[in-house]
Design a protein around this motif. Structure first.
Motif, PDB file in Angstrom:
ATOM      1  N   SER A 142       0.833  -1.198   0.000  1.00 24.45           N
ATOM      2  CA  SER A 142       0.000   0.000   0.000  1.00 24.45           C
ATOM      3  C   SER A 142       0.869   1.251   0.000  1.00 24.45           C
ATOM      4  N   ARG A 143       0.299   2.336  -0.497  1.00 28.99           N
ATOM      5  CA  ARG A 143       0.987   3.635  -0.463  1.00 28.99           C
ATOM      6  C   ARG A 143       1.238   4.052   0.982  1.00 28.99           C
ATOM      7  N   LYS A 144       0.287   3.740   1.861  1.00 26.60           N
ATOM      8  CA  LYS A 144       0.432   4.110   3.268  1.00 26.60           C
ATOM      9  C   LYS A 144       1.682   3.489   3.867  1.00 26.60           C
ATOM     10  N   ALA A 145       1.906   2.197   3.601  1.00 27.02           N
ATOM     11  CA  ALA A 145       3.081   1.524   4.152  1.00 27.02           C
ATOM     12  C   ALA A 145       4.360   2.147   3.624  1.00 27.02           C
ATOM     13  N   ARG A 154       4.789   5.211   2.588  1.00 28.64           N
ATOM     14  CA  ARG A 154       4.949   6.544   3.169  1.00 28.64           C
ATOM     15  C   ARG A 154       5.534   6.466   4.577  1.00 28.64           C
ATOM     16  N   VAL A 155       5.049   5.500   5.372  1.00 27.73           N
ATOM     17  CA  VAL A 155       5.568   5.338   6.731  1.00 27.73           C
ATOM     18  C   VAL A 155       7.056   4.997   6.700  1.00 27.73           C
ATOM     19  N   ASN A 199       9.235   8.054   5.180  1.00 27.18           N
ATOM     20  CA  ASN A 199       9.355   9.187   6.103  1.00 27.18           C
ATOM     21  C   ASN A 199      10.294   8.861   7.264  1.00 27.18           C
ATOM     22  N   GLU A 219      -4.033   0.971  -6.774  1.00 25.98           N
ATOM     23  CA  GLU A 219      -3.083   1.096  -5.667  1.00 25.98           C
ATOM     24  C   GLU A 219      -1.652   1.123  -6.193  1.00 25.98           C
ATOM     25  N   SER A 229      -0.856   4.504  -7.499  1.00 26.00           N
ATOM     26  CA  SER A 229      -0.690   5.462  -6.403  1.00 26.00           C
ATOM     27  C   SER A 229       0.689   5.315  -5.764  1.00 26.00           C
TER      28      SER A 229
END
Length: 343
Positions: free
Chosen positions: A133-136, A138-139, A142, A187, A190
């Motif tokens: 996922s994009r969320k993973a 990004r975490v 960062n 996904e 993204s």
């Protein structure tokens, strides 16, 4: 053809061979893929299972085998690129990474969790998180930027059609692969958009079986693909002939989603062993110190033992992990033939 360039690593063919444990992708397969112009990947999952004292000292045997298998793969690779796949959920994960770095590995691919500490211990090796996922991503990105001033050298997107343990809930797997409620390409695009902001190349894994699959992902911005299942039915694959024949004999309806003892869904070939587990039989005989999320007191079976049984050919006593396309295998191929198709 898109060029897959990872720093100073640039394979001739934009194909990474996926890491498959236990014992499916060791030095023979990884070395052959590297020699053919791709990136050959050794799975470190219980890699020392053939050692005589593995049952008593599994982690020590694994750490020694990492060095041995990398050395053997190098001899076969003819100067090609060799990597390892190390699961974050592995007990003493950082020791496994350090062992691979000490052996001079080119690339470390790491998933089954977020590899938050990887930049600190990766040495000169290139590093690639596996994300779904994009969320993973990004975490991870960062955290790496803030703490280590480092970004990934490569990103592997692993989708819901992959084999073995999957980074999705059962509901999401069904939504992506059965009902069609969700389209995973959205996904992927993204994630690729975020990776482009980072300036990092992306490869896509999960369901890549033939050239047209790779062409599709290249067309939406990926720089390459990671392929695992297709390489199982090769002469060079480190698994037993019986294991390879299980893929060749499998029908589409034999590919099932299972609940792994380590708490994640996984994809495997239906067999007598799974029938026994589903009927409530328990096969837990000792702990081989593999995954931190396993609970030996309540697990229905030892996943290490089940995977070893399968890879060594005791299929009715083993778990046969596979990708969604395993049923498409109908012959034993060579690595060179597959790599020519993708070149």
């Amino acid at each position: 053809m898109s060029e897959l360039k990872i720093g100073d690593l640039c394979p001739c063919v934009p194909v990474i061979q996926g890491g498959m444990g236990v014992g499916v992708s060791l030095s023979d397969l990884a070395g052959a893929v590297a020699a053919a112009g791709g990136i050959g990947v050794i799975s470190t999952a219980q890699i020392g299972f053939r050692s005589p004292d593995f049952a008593q000292n599994p982690i020590e045997c694994n750490l020694k085998a990492i060095e041995d298998e990398i050395r053997k793969a190098r001899k076969k690779a003819n100067g090609g690129i060799v990597g390892v796949n190390i699961m974050v959920a592995t007990r003493r994960y950082e020791d496994y990474v350090k062992a691979a770095v000490a052996a001079g590995i080119d690339l470390i691919i790491s998933g089954a969790g977020l590899p938050m500490t990887l930049p600190e211990i990766s040495g000169a090796a290139k590093i690639a998180p596996i994300v779904s996922s994009r969320k993973a991503l990004r975490v991870i990105a960062n955290h790496w930027r803030k703490k280590y001033d480092r970004k990934p050298d490569l990103i592997v997107i692993e989708g819901p059609l992959a084999g073995g343990h999957l980074g999705f809930s059962r509901e999401d797997i069904d939504a992506y692969t059965i009902t069609g409620e969700k389209n995973y390409d959205e996904e992927i695009q993204s994630i690729i958009a975020f990776a482009e902001e980072l300036g990092v190349p992306v490869v896509v894994a999960g369901g890549v079986y033939e050239r047209k699959d790779m062409d599709h992902y290249l067309s939406i911005g990926a720089k390459g693909v990671q392929i695992a299942t297709r390489f199982v039915t090769t002469k060079e694959c480190d698994a037993s002939d019986a294991y390879k024949q299980a893929y060749i004999k499998a029908k589409k309806e034999d590919i099932v989603i299972v609940k792994s003892p380590v708490g994640m869904p996984g994809r495997a070939i239906h067999n007598a062993f799974l029938d026994k587990v589903n009927a409530g039989e328990r096969f837990m005989r000792g702990c081989r110190q593999c995954i931190v999320t396993c609970k030996p007191d309540t697990a229905p079976y030892c996943i290490t033992e089940a995977l070893i049984n399968a890879v060594e050919g005791r299929l009715d006593e083993g778990l046969i992990f596979c990708g969604n396309n395993a049923y498409r295998a109908n012959k034993i191929e060579t690595v060179a033939d597959i790599m020519e198709e993708f070149s």
